[in-house]
Enzyme design. Structure first.
Site, PDB file in Angstrom:
ATOM      1  N   SER A  81       0.794  -1.238   0.000  1.00 56.19           N
ATOM      2  CA  SER A  81       0.000   0.000   0.000  1.00 56.19           C
ATOM      3  C   SER A  81       0.821   1.281   0.000  1.00 56.19           C
ATOM      4  CB  SER A  81      -0.936   0.024   1.198  1.00 56.19           C
ATOM      5  OG  SER A  81      -2.065  -0.757   0.911  1.00 56.19           O
ATOM      6  N   LYS A 112       0.433   3.293  -2.976  1.00 57.49           N
ATOM      7  CA  LYS A 112      -0.739   4.158  -3.164  1.00 57.49           C
ATOM      8  C   LYS A 112      -0.361   5.643  -3.092  1.00 57.49           C
ATOM      9  CE  LYS A 112      -3.809   0.660  -1.114  1.00 57.49           C
ATOM     10  NZ  LYS A 112      -4.557   0.280   0.103  1.00 57.49           N
ATOM     11  N   TYR A 131      -3.597  -2.555 -10.386  1.00 60.00           N
ATOM     12  CA  TYR A 131      -3.467  -2.297  -8.944  1.00 60.00           C
ATOM     13  C   TYR A 131      -2.594  -3.361  -8.259  1.00 60.00           C
ATOM     14  CZ  TYR A 131      -4.943  -2.239  -4.043  1.00 60.00           C
ATOM     15  OH  TYR A 131      -4.951  -2.235  -2.666  1.00 60.00           O
ATOM     16  N   TYR A 180      -4.760   3.400   8.030  1.00 57.00           N
ATOM     17  CA  TYR A 180      -6.124   2.858   8.096  1.00 57.00           C
ATOM     18  C   TYR A 180      -6.793   3.241   9.418  1.00 57.00           C
ATOM     19  CZ  TYR A 180      -3.997   0.335   4.293  1.00 57.00           C
ATOM     20  OH  TYR A 180      -3.331   0.041   3.146  1.00 57.00           O
ATOM     21  N   VAL A 219       0.963  -3.773   3.684  1.00 58.19           N
ATOM     22  CA  VAL A 219       0.892  -5.099   4.304  1.00 58.19           C
ATOM     23  C   VAL A 219       2.152  -5.949   4.056  1.00 58.19           C
ATOM     24  CG1 VAL A 219      -1.627  -5.291   4.469  1.00 58.19           C
ATOM     25  CG2 VAL A 219      -0.456  -6.125   2.418  1.00 58.19           C
TER      26      VAL A 219
HETATM   27  N1  GLU Z   1      -2.299  -5.190  -2.113  1.00 54.32           N
HETATM   28  C1  GLU Z   1      -2.871  -5.087  -0.795  1.00 54.32           C
HETATM   29  C2  GLU Z   1      -4.376  -5.212  -0.896  1.00 54.32           C
HETATM   30  O1  GLU Z   1      -4.924  -4.662  -1.808  1.00 54.32           O
HETATM   31  C3  GLU Z   1      -2.502  -3.753  -0.213  1.00 54.32           C
HETATM   32  C4  GLU Z   1      -3.030  -3.559   1.187  1.00 54.32           C
HETATM   33  C5  GLU Z   1      -2.024  -2.910   2.101  1.00 54.32           C
HETATM   34  O2  GLU Z   1      -0.817  -2.930   1.865  1.00 54.32           O
HETATM   35  O3  GLU Z   1      -2.457  -2.378   3.147  1.00 54.32           O
HETATM   36  O4  GLU Z   1      -5.000  -5.865  -0.107  1.00 54.32           O
END
Ligand code: GLU
Length: 303
Positions: free
Chosen positions: A64, A67, A191, A239, A257
């Protein structure tokens, strides 16, 4: 500044002595088997020096954290129009929650929860091929980190595609609200590949210099986009634990993650931390503690 070298080594030693690691992400099979007792920290200071401890040259899945870069690339491409499709409010729901999509008519709350990131990537993808959108994100990261040695791990992307039922559900739900402009599978594939970019903490800390606005760093992103990204990192970067992270650490940060955290001390330093074991919020367990230790030892804070 010599102190920073000692501080990062002390943090590394303490994290290993505590041996309290958390559990690597289980829902992505390529990440599930990563040994949890690993740790790395890198700090690039305003004088351009990089201080590291632990496995700072070990590439890991940024997940993430990508992002942040996808957001900057998308803002560069379509500007503030993005906000018609995604909000910028923190949530008290998990990173992969679908709940708010129903109450908010398919407009995700922010670009860092999965739903919002999928919409952001969809916007970047529009009108071209996935390979072009991915080249733009990877190109931006390489430019910001000043190295070409950053790649996508296709095995990780593929393993997420195989098991990512939750993200598939989110993408199709977004499509049902007319908030995807590409085929859900095309957007998801882009993604998953963006999330599967691998970096070392040294590279990630280097890439954050433009976000920290450090002197003498090539201007790869606009001041406005750096401000937008930092604001969202502070309020939404961890989050449903973003408030707690801001409370304990006091710096904008983005977790993934894969166990990475990118942390920004504006005009002072760019920091990357990695430890693959996660806490219950999907944030690095040891990495979150290390971030709090660093903030305490240095006094760095945006407040
Ligand atoms: N590729 C992971 C997902 O979409 C990213 C989530 C994350 O790193 O928090 O679930």
């Amino acid at each position: 500044m010599e102190d920073i070298g000692r501080i990062v080594q002390d943090i590394h030693d303490k994290i290993h002595a505590d041996a309290d690691w958390g559990i690597p992400a289980q829902y992505i099979s390529e990440l599930a088997g990563v040994a949890s007792d690993q740790f790395a920290i890198s700090v690039v200071t305003a004088d351009g020096r990089c201080w590291s401890a632990g496995r700072s040259r070990q590439p890991f899945s940024i997940q993430s954290i990508s992002k942040v870069f996808a957001l900057i690339a998308t803002l560069g491409r379509i500007g503030e129009q993005l906000w018609t499709r995604v909000g910028r409010e923190p949530t008290r729901t998990a990173f992969d929650s679908i709940m708010l999509l129903e109450s908010d008519g398919g407009r995700p709350p922010n670009p860092f929860v999965n739903a919002g990131a999928i919409v952001t990537t969809d916007a970047l993808l529009s009108g071209r091929e996935p390979s072009q959108a991915l080249a733009e994100i990877l190109g931006l990261i390489r430019e910001m980190a000043e190295t070409d040695e950053i790649y996508i791990n296709d095995r990780v992307a593929e393993s997420e595609r195989r098991t990512g039922e939750r993200n598939k559900a989110i993408a199709h739900y977004l499509a049902s609200h007319g908030n995807l402009s590409n085929e859900p599978d095309l957007t998801l594939g882009t993604y998953f590949h963006q999330c599967a970019i691998e970096m070392t903490t040294e590279q990630l800390a280097m890439s954050g210099r433009a976000l920290a606005g450090l002197d003498g760093v090539p201007r790869t992103i606009s001041a406005l986009h750096a401000k937008r990204a930092n604001a969202l990192m502070l309020t939404c970067g961890h989050y449903d634990a973003s408030g707690e992270f801001a409370f304990q650490v006091g710096l904008p940060g983005k977790s993934g993650v894969g166990g990475g955290i990118l942390l920004i001390a504006p005009r002072t330093a760019s920091i990357a931390i990695w430890s693959p074991g996660l806490n219950g919020y999907g944030n690095s367990h040891a990495g979150t503690r290390a971030a709090a230790m660093l903030a305490k030892a240095t006094g760095w804070s945006v407040f």
